[in-house]
Design a protein around this motif. Structure first.
Motif, PDB file in Angstrom:
ATOM      1  N   PHE A  80       0.825  -1.213   0.000  1.00 38.49           N
ATOM      2  CA  PHE A  80       0.000   0.000   0.000  1.00 38.49           C
ATOM      3  C   PHE A  80       0.857   1.260   0.000  1.00 38.49           C
ATOM      4  O   PHE A  80       0.436   2.286  -0.553  1.00 38.49           O
ATOM      5  CB  PHE A  80      -0.972  -0.014   1.176  1.00 38.49           C
ATOM      6  CG  PHE A  80      -2.261  -0.730   0.873  1.00 38.49           C
ATOM      7  CD1 PHE A  80      -3.401  -0.021   0.522  1.00 38.49           C
ATOM      8  CD2 PHE A  80      -2.327  -2.112   0.917  1.00 38.49           C
ATOM      9  CE1 PHE A  80      -4.585  -0.678   0.231  1.00 38.49           C
ATOM     10  CE2 PHE A  80      -3.498  -2.791   0.624  1.00 38.49           C
ATOM     11  CZ  PHE A  80      -4.639  -2.066   0.280  1.00 38.49           C
ATOM     12  N   ILE A  81       2.034   1.237   0.628  1.00 37.39           N
ATOM     13  CA  ILE A  81       2.934   2.385   0.519  1.00 37.39           C
ATOM     14  C   ILE A  81       3.331   2.577  -0.938  1.00 37.39           C
ATOM     15  O   ILE A  81       3.380   3.710  -1.451  1.00 37.39           O
ATOM     16  CB  ILE A  81       4.180   2.204   1.414  1.00 37.39           C
ATOM     17  CG1 ILE A  81       3.796   2.311   2.891  1.00 37.39           C
ATOM     18  CG2 ILE A  81       5.256   3.251   1.070  1.00 37.39           C
ATOM     19  CD1 ILE A  81       4.943   2.034   3.848  1.00 37.39           C
ATOM     20  N   HIS A  82       3.576   1.478  -1.630  1.00 37.34           N
ATOM     21  CA  HIS A  82       3.906   1.552  -3.064  1.00 37.34           C
ATOM     22  C   HIS A  82       2.770   2.180  -3.857  1.00 37.34           C
ATOM     23  O   HIS A  82       2.994   2.953  -4.802  1.00 37.34           O
ATOM     24  CB  HIS A  82       4.202   0.156  -3.611  1.00 37.34           C
ATOM     25  CG  HIS A  82       4.478   0.137  -5.075  1.00 37.34           C
ATOM     26  ND1 HIS A  82       3.510  -0.164  -6.018  1.00 37.34           N
ATOM     27  CD2 HIS A  82       5.612   0.396  -5.776  1.00 37.34           C
ATOM     28  CE1 HIS A  82       4.034  -0.095  -7.221  1.00 37.34           C
ATOM     29  NE2 HIS A  82       5.299   0.245  -7.106  1.00 37.34           N
ATOM     30  N   THR A  83       1.536   1.878  -3.479  1.00 39.47           N
ATOM     31  CA  THR A  83       0.372   2.432  -4.172  1.00 39.47           C
ATOM     32  C   THR A  83       0.148   3.899  -3.835  1.00 39.47           C
ATOM     33  O   THR A  83      -0.127   4.727  -4.719  1.00 39.47           O
ATOM     34  CB  THR A  83      -0.892   1.623  -3.805  1.00 39.47           C
ATOM     35  OG1 THR A  83      -0.722   0.270  -4.215  1.00 39.47           O
ATOM     36  CG2 THR A  83      -2.129   2.207  -4.481  1.00 39.47           C
ATOM     37  N   LEU A  84       0.296   4.250  -2.552  1.00 41.73           N
ATOM     38  CA  LEU A  84      -0.056   5.593  -2.089  1.00 41.73           C
ATOM     39  C   LEU A  84       1.092   6.593  -2.182  1.00 41.73           C
ATOM     40  O   LEU A  84       0.870   7.778  -2.428  1.00 41.73           O
ATOM     41  CB  LEU A  84      -0.540   5.521  -0.634  1.00 41.73           C
ATOM     42  CG  LEU A  84      -1.787   4.668  -0.377  1.00 41.73           C
ATOM     43  CD1 LEU A  84      -1.996   4.490   1.115  1.00 41.73           C
ATOM     44  CD2 LEU A  84      -3.018   5.293  -1.028  1.00 41.73           C
TER      45      LEU A  84
END
Length: 329
Positions: A80-84
């Motif tokens: 999710f860090i990669h996405t956000l």
């Protein structure tokens, strides 16, 4: 032996339950928030990003899970860090505190399969190995896995041939029972040393943990065994302790006041205690679902929504599980 030593051997001994890998979810003995939905880790990732934006966490902080089992939660956070905020993956570090080599290997294999060379997973055997400037610690269902003494009307339990006998005296345990107004129940062992070790691990940190329990100890026994999604109270006559020993998970409700006292004794502030429902909503789980809805089919969105409902519905995990958060400035 004292029950705390018996429980330690049950879970962490050479042939203990946590000494080797056990699946969680449909194929395992129990469900966790992590096995229910990736949005549990995603919401924590959103919170980490917010703490970086606020300036509390540095962009090069260590994000560290304690008691990671397979490593799913930390992997979901990374995803999710990669996405956000993908650029943070170039600066943040990711680690797991894990004492067992078999679990380390399972975690390493999972991260290699999931991220290849993109993420360098760091492993630590104990919090004492860390010396960070800023860190974010996360744990899911860890405090219920600490050894405990069983207390009953002034006596603590010992185990002989897998039978529990209440005939030992221990003034320190009796004092804790009086402090928490218990005439019977579980008295956890090890919270103080755990908090002390975490205090020395980083100059500044936030520690977030999810577990089941209450702010006040109930004066009763909650200790139980999980096997194939069945629950057996420890004192159930149908439970054979000799057969269950080391092959099943054993756990009890957390007294969060005891956890708070251990950290506050180290000068570490408890900044939030809330139900899982309140914590996940405040950290933005519904915002993440709104983002998902814009990018996937209605069918996929509905599937993920149903999983999230399990996390936050009061009659399911929403009220039963609590989040507690500590900050060392």
């Amino acid at each position: 032996m004292r029950f705390s030593d018996y429980m330690h051997e049950w879970l962490y001994g050479k042939e203990g339950y946590y000494a080797s890998y056990h699946p969680i979810g449909k194929k395992g003995d129990f469900y966790t928030a992590v096995s229910t939905s990736k949005f549990f880790g995603g919401t924590i990732a959103k919170h980490i990003i917010a703490r970086i934006d606020e300036g509390f966490l540095r962009p090069d902080s260590l994000i560290c899970e304690i008691g990671a089992h397979h490593g799913y939660l930390l992997a979901d956070i990374i995803e999710f860090i990669h996405t956000l905020r993908p650029q943070l993956l170039q600066t943040l570090r990711f680690g797991i505190v894990e004492r067992f080599e078999a679990l380390r290997e399972a975690q390493k294999t999972y991260f290699d399969e999931s991220f290849g060379n993109a993420i360098a997973l760091e492993h630590y055997g104990d919090l004492s190995e860390l010396n960070e400037r800023t860190a974010f610690f996360i744990a899911n269902e860890i405090f219920d896995a600490f050894g405990c003494e069983l207390f009953y009307k002034g006596k603590i339990g010992r185990v002989e041939n897998h039978k529990i006998i209440f005939d030992l005296d221990d003034p320190s345990i009796s004092a804790l029972a009086e402090k928490y107004r218990q005439d019977r129940g579980e008295i956890a062992i090890g919270y103080d040393s755990f908090a002390e070790a975490m205090k020395g691990s980083a100059e500044r940190f936030e520690f977030m943990s999810f577990d089941y329990g209450e702010l006040d100890a109930r004066s009763d026994f909650s200790i139980r065994v999980y096997q194939n999604h069945q629950v057996f109270p420890l004192f159930d006559e149908a439970l054979n302790l000799a057969e269950a020993f080391g092959k099943t998970d054993i756990t009890y409700d957390v007294n969060f006041t005891h956890v708070k006292a251990a950290y506050e004794a180290q000068g570490i502030a408890c900044t939030q205690y809330a139900t899982q429902l309140v914590a996940l909503i405040e950290m933005g789980i519904l915002d993440l679902l709104a983002i998902l809805k814009e990018h996937v089919s209605d069918e996929v969105y509905t599937q993920e929504l149903e999983k999230v409902k399990i996390l936050i519905t009061p009659t399911l995990m929403g009220e039963r599980f609590k989040m507690i958060r500590f900050v060392k400035e």
